[in-house]
Write a protein that holds these residues in place. Sequence first.
Motif, PDB file in Angstrom:
ATOM      1  N   TRP A  57       0.836  -1.210   0.000  1.00 48.42           N
ATOM      2  CA  TRP A  57       0.000   0.000   0.000  1.00 48.42           C
ATOM      3  C   TRP A  57       0.870   1.259   0.000  1.00 48.42           C
ATOM      4  O   TRP A  57       0.535   2.251  -0.657  1.00 48.42           O
ATOM      5  CB  TRP A  57      -0.936   0.009   1.210  1.00 48.42           C
ATOM      6  CG  TRP A  57      -2.092  -0.934   1.087  1.00 48.42           C
ATOM      7  CD1 TRP A  57      -2.371  -2.002   1.866  1.00 48.42           C
ATOM      8  CD2 TRP A  57      -3.138  -0.865   0.115  1.00 48.42           C
ATOM      9  NE1 TRP A  57      -3.514  -2.630   1.456  1.00 48.42           N
ATOM     10  CE2 TRP A  57      -4.016  -1.950   0.378  1.00 48.42           C
ATOM     11  CE3 TRP A  57      -3.425  -0.018  -0.942  1.00 48.42           C
ATOM     12  CZ2 TRP A  57      -5.154  -2.198  -0.391  1.00 48.42           C
ATOM     13  CZ3 TRP A  57      -4.561  -0.261  -1.713  1.00 48.42           C
ATOM     14  CH2 TRP A  57      -5.407  -1.340  -1.438  1.00 48.42           C
ATOM     15  N   ASP A  58       1.977   1.225   0.718  1.00 47.20           N
ATOM     16  CA  ASP A  58       2.880   2.379   0.711  1.00 47.20           C
ATOM     17  C   ASP A  58       3.416   2.633  -0.702  1.00 47.20           C
ATOM     18  O   ASP A  58       3.494   3.782  -1.151  1.00 47.20           O
ATOM     19  CB  ASP A  58       4.048   2.138   1.672  1.00 47.20           C
ATOM     20  CG  ASP A  58       3.619   2.146   3.135  1.00 47.20           C
ATOM     21  OD1 ASP A  58       2.532   2.689   3.422  1.00 47.20           O
ATOM     22  OD2 ASP A  58       4.361   1.599   3.974  1.00 47.20           O
ATOM     23  N   LEU A  59       3.794   1.552  -1.401  1.00 42.69           N
ATOM     24  CA  LEU A  59       4.290   1.693  -2.770  1.00 42.69           C
ATOM     25  C   LEU A  59       3.212   2.251  -3.678  1.00 42.69           C
ATOM     26  O   LEU A  59       3.460   3.163  -4.484  1.00 42.69           O
ATOM     27  CB  LEU A  59       4.776   0.333  -3.286  1.00 42.69           C
ATOM     28  CG  LEU A  59       5.137   0.239  -4.772  1.00 42.69           C
ATOM     29  CD1 LEU A  59       6.239   1.221  -5.125  1.00 42.69           C
ATOM     30  CD2 LEU A  59       5.553  -1.185  -5.127  1.00 42.69           C
ATOM     31  N   PRO A  97      -7.361  -9.365  -3.385  1.00 40.28           N
ATOM     32  CA  PRO A  97      -6.626  -8.118  -3.651  1.00 40.28           C
ATOM     33  C   PRO A  97      -7.342  -7.197  -4.625  1.00 40.28           C
ATOM     34  O   PRO A  97      -7.252  -5.975  -4.504  1.00 40.28           O
ATOM     35  CB  PRO A  97      -5.288  -8.597  -4.224  1.00 40.28           C
ATOM     36  CG  PRO A  97      -5.338 -10.065  -4.329  1.00 40.28           C
ATOM     37  CD  PRO A  97      -6.573 -10.558  -3.691  1.00 40.28           C
ATOM     38  N   ILE A  98      -8.050  -7.768  -5.591  1.00 40.48           N
ATOM     39  CA  ILE A  98      -8.771  -6.934  -6.560  1.00 40.48           C
ATOM     40  C   ILE A  98      -9.841  -6.103  -5.853  1.00 40.48           C
ATOM     41  O   ILE A  98      -9.978  -4.889  -6.084  1.00 40.48           O
ATOM     42  CB  ILE A  98      -9.410  -7.820  -7.651  1.00 40.48           C
ATOM     43  CG1 ILE A  98      -8.335  -8.556  -8.448  1.00 40.48           C
ATOM     44  CG2 ILE A  98     -10.291  -6.987  -8.567  1.00 40.48           C
ATOM     45  CD1 ILE A  98      -7.361  -7.673  -9.147  1.00 40.48           C
ATOM     46  N   ILE A  99     -10.603  -6.757  -4.987  1.00 41.33           N
ATOM     47  CA  ILE A  99     -11.646  -6.033  -4.255  1.00 41.33           C
ATOM     48  C   ILE A  99     -11.020  -4.978  -3.352  1.00 41.33           C
ATOM     49  O   ILE A  99     -11.511  -3.841  -3.251  1.00 41.33           O
ATOM     50  CB  ILE A  99     -12.503  -7.013  -3.426  1.00 41.33           C
ATOM     51  CG1 ILE A  99     -13.214  -8.004  -4.352  1.00 41.33           C
ATOM     52  CG2 ILE A  99     -13.515  -6.256  -2.583  1.00 41.33           C
ATOM     53  CD1 ILE A  99     -14.155  -7.369  -5.335  1.00 41.33           C
ATOM     54  N   GLN A 100      -9.921  -5.321  -2.690  1.00 41.36           N
ATOM     55  CA  GLN A 100      -9.266  -4.342  -1.824  1.00 41.36           C
ATOM     56  C   GLN A 100      -8.818  -3.113  -2.614  1.00 41.36           C
ATOM     57  O   GLN A 100      -9.018  -1.969  -2.183  1.00 41.36           O
ATOM     58  CB  GLN A 100      -8.069  -4.979  -1.126  1.00 41.36           C
ATOM     59  CG  GLN A 100      -8.424  -6.014  -0.074  1.00 41.36           C
ATOM     60  CD  GLN A 100      -7.225  -6.355   0.799  1.00 41.36           C
ATOM     61  OE1 GLN A 100      -6.553  -5.466   1.315  1.00 41.36           O
ATOM     62  NE2 GLN A 100      -6.979  -7.651   0.972  1.00 41.36           N
ATOM     63  N   ARG A 104     -10.475   0.488  -1.720  1.00 39.88           N
ATOM     64  CA  ARG A 104      -9.624   1.472  -1.036  1.00 39.88           C
ATOM     65  C   ARG A 104      -9.277   2.649  -1.938  1.00 39.88           C
ATOM     66  O   ARG A 104      -9.153   3.788  -1.471  1.00 39.88           O
ATOM     67  CB  ARG A 104      -8.355   0.785  -0.539  1.00 39.88           C
ATOM     68  CG  ARG A 104      -7.452   1.668   0.300  1.00 39.88           C
ATOM     69  CD  ARG A 104      -6.556   0.809   1.160  1.00 39.88           C
ATOM     70  NE  ARG A 104      -5.520   1.594   1.810  1.00 39.88           N
ATOM     71  CZ  ARG A 104      -4.683   1.114   2.726  1.00 39.88           C
ATOM     72  NH1 ARG A 104      -4.791  -0.166   3.106  1.00 39.88           N
ATOM     73  NH2 ARG A 104      -3.743   1.866   3.268  1.00 39.88           N
ATOM     74  N   LEU A 105      -9.092   2.392  -3.230  1.00 39.92           N
ATOM     75  CA  LEU A 105      -8.742   3.459  -4.168  1.00 39.92           C
ATOM     76  C   LEU A 105      -9.960   4.058  -4.864  1.00 39.92           C
ATOM     77  O   LEU A 105      -9.820   4.946  -5.701  1.00 39.92           O
ATOM     78  CB  LEU A 105      -7.758   2.934  -5.219  1.00 39.92           C
ATOM     79  CG  LEU A 105      -6.428   2.383  -4.686  1.00 39.92           C
ATOM     80  CD1 LEU A 105      -5.583   1.846  -5.834  1.00 39.92           C
ATOM     81  CD2 LEU A 105      -5.661   3.448  -3.914  1.00 39.92           C
ATOM     82  N   ASP A 106     -11.142   3.539  -4.531  1.00 37.36           N
ATOM     83  CA  ASP A 106     -12.397   3.998  -5.154  1.00 37.36           C
ATOM     84  C   ASP A 106     -12.298   3.943  -6.680  1.00 37.36           C
ATOM     85  O   ASP A 106     -12.537   4.918  -7.389  1.00 37.36           O
ATOM     86  CB  ASP A 106     -12.748   5.419  -4.696  1.00 37.36           C
ATOM     87  CG  ASP A 106     -14.198   5.789  -5.042  1.00 37.36           C
ATOM     88  OD1 ASP A 106     -14.983   4.867  -5.342  1.00 37.36           O
ATOM     89  OD2 ASP A 106     -14.524   6.994  -5.022  1.00 37.36           O
ATOM     90  N   LEU A 107     -11.943   2.763  -7.188  1.00 39.05           N
ATOM     91  CA  LEU A 107     -11.784   2.561  -8.632  1.00 39.05           C
ATOM     92  C   LEU A 107     -13.156   2.235  -9.218  1.00 39.05           C
ATOM     93  O   LEU A 107     -13.529   1.078  -9.360  1.00 39.05           O
ATOM     94  CB  LEU A 107     -10.783   1.440  -8.899  1.00 39.05           C
ATOM     95  CG  LEU A 107      -9.413   1.602  -8.223  1.00 39.05           C
ATOM     96  CD1 LEU A 107      -8.505   0.429  -8.560  1.00 39.05           C
ATOM     97  CD2 LEU A 107      -8.758   2.914  -8.635  1.00 39.05           C
ATOM     98  N   PHE A 108     -13.869   3.255  -9.585  1.00 41.94           N
ATOM     99  CA  PHE A 108     -15.275   3.089  -9.959  1.00 41.94           C
ATOM    100  C   PHE A 108     -15.462   2.628 -11.400  1.00 41.94           C
ATOM    101  O   PHE A 108     -16.538   2.150 -11.765  1.00 41.94           O
ATOM    102  CB  PHE A 108     -16.033   4.401  -9.745  1.00 41.94           C
ATOM    103  CG  PHE A 108     -15.611   5.517 -10.658  1.00 41.94           C
ATOM    104  CD1 PHE A 108     -16.227   5.701 -11.888  1.00 41.94           C
ATOM    105  CD2 PHE A 108     -14.604   6.388 -10.285  1.00 41.94           C
ATOM    106  CE1 PHE A 108     -15.853   6.729 -12.729  1.00 41.94           C
ATOM    107  CE2 PHE A 108     -14.218   7.425 -11.123  1.00 41.94           C
ATOM    108  CZ  PHE A 108     -14.837   7.594 -12.347  1.00 41.94           C
TER     109      PHE A 108
END
Length: 743
Positions: A57-59, A97-100, A104-108
């Motif tokens: 997540w930091d990356l 991971p895809i759902i996360q 988290r990034l609001d990839l709509f």
Amino acid sequence: MTRKTVAVLPGDGIGPEVLDAALPVLADLDLPLDLEFGEIGWDCWRTGGNPVPDRTWDLIGRSDAVLLGATTSKPRREALAELAPELREHAPQYLSPIIQLRQRLDLFANLRPVENHLGGGTPYRFCVVRENTEGLYAGLDFHPVPNALWPLVAEHPNARRGGPDDATASIRLQTSYGLDRILRFAFETARRHGYGRVTLADKPNVLRRSSAYVRERLEAVAADYPELPFEVLNVDAVALWMARRPERFGVIVAENMFGDILSDLGGGVMGGLGLAPSANIGERGNYFEPVHGSAPAMAGRGRANPAAAFLTIGMMLEHLGFPEAAGSVHDAVRQVVRRRDRVTYDLGGTATTTDMARAVIEAGQRTTSAPTAAVVTIGDELLRGDLADTNAADAARMLAERGIAVRVRHTVGDDEADIADAVRPSLGRDDVIVVMGGLGPTSDDVTRSAVARALDRPLEHREEAWQGVVERLTRFGVTVHDDNRRQALFAEGAELLPNPGGTAWGCSAASRGSTVIMLPGPPKECLPMLAAVLRDGLPDLPVPAATTTVFRRTLGLVEADAAALVDVLVKDSGVPVKPAYRWHYPYVDVRLDCPPDAADDLAGRLDAVLARYVVTDRDRTAVQELALLLDRYGLALDLDDRLTEGTFATELARERDRDRATSGAPSGGTGPLRVSLSGVWEGGNRTTYTGTVTLTCTVADGTGRRTDELTVPNRGAEVTTYFAEFAAWSVARHLTLRTEESA
């Protein structure tokens, strides 16, 4: 330009191997990008209890884009079973991971381009835009049915029969916030990428109230994009037309579940998920991922198709502001998959993942691809054989002189649908499409309407052409009929090409990057018109990368023998070249068009494997080569020519006379060169053409004696030609070796 950071997350399964194969293309492009690698996926879950560790997540947080290989997801029970034992007691909730990433990034927005990369059929190019956060995938999925929801569910008679514990319920959530941003994204995508239409795929005939609200939001957003037509279609109809007529679509936008189904259907339409890239774009980030998934059963086998990874990299580059680099990656993939000689099993080939990736990278290294053409000649009389189709050959020669290689030729009858079907596959694929014939005034002259149909344009009357028809007919005292008016009809927007030698004017029309040239059939009319267009009327075409031809003419091989030797040689050389073979009795020609700096090395390799069979590196026969050598050294032959019954001596004398007439070479002396040619038949004889003939040619002079032997099929009377060429080859080799030894 400011440097940008890409977080590369190879994932698991085939994810790492497809990215390892494709990523070198970025080094070739030399862009201001910094790649930083991170971990994600199943191994992170098994060893740490989280498929997306905090360090990843930091990356992601400090990166401009995320390039994801593929990740494995499993149901909760299987996920817990594979968790490290020390983590099971306090087992965390497994979330893929895809759902996360999406949450988290609001990839709509999920973007899935669909394009006819393989070629053939009607060209198409569209994309599916899927809403990622709402719809039936919003997570409002219940079993048993909650008390608060039960009064609504219980209105259905089936639900009342079992009660809340024996029923499930899912809610399709759609909000003005979610709808407006995905619809605006769809229209922006259409505007930015040149898609001509936006189609909302929904189910308004069943989901009447929710679909009516979606349509309201569509109409409100569409008002800001007046240049783009839009429509609402039932999702099942969209699926049907995606399979039947994909070219009708531009941007298809749909809620989460409908979009999920349609986007995978798009992968099937274009040939499989191995060609399917994707992007997920949101308010706080993005990720780009090949669609094929992790396919753990294929991992490590070298069979995965890397094309989707390359196309995904292209999408990422365009998002980061490198459209030219993105276009070069896209074009390189298209070249490789359409050529089909170095592709993976799913596209009908035998190449490994790395072999195909290397082919794509090599295609991208060529500054531009050579321009290509298609030639379509038209007429029932050509199919019947009443007329020889000389136009196709003449057009191919003229195009080649202009640096345009003919990729395909079609001969079709006077049928509108067949003509259109012959033209369409080359639109967007070939730079030039030459259509010849069928422009007369009679009812069977249907080329005009066929070309307009292929271009998807209406026919329009052009008064300038009509006046030209009338003037010419009147000048020669010929009656002007109403049927002649069809000779003034052309596809809308086409540029007219006057015909100085007849009433059938031609035209030129640009479509999807191709130039369609429509010409009449009579050679005295069409060929001068084509010459004028090729000289003055074409747009700037790609300048092909410089190439050098390595050519060898061989004797004693058949095509399969030559290919078995040369194909391996070319593959091992690593040089971007496609071998070409030509069989013309009794020779097999081998041609390698290659970069100039590789020509010497390739020529050496070729001579090493073909040494026993090479006749010449020029387009000449062995008899022609021998005639030059004899005159150069002032020699005559003492020839035992009974085997060819004088054919060899006659052909050799004819070639020597021709050489002397053109070059002034000396007539030669009577040097002591004795030649004996004999043959032994097995399974046949001079009149019964079966079995084989073993040829022996002995050449002797003052320096020594040399014997060559070759066994050839006794296939027919033309075998005498083989005898003569073999004899000439043997004598020429003797003279060449003698000269080399004396030097």
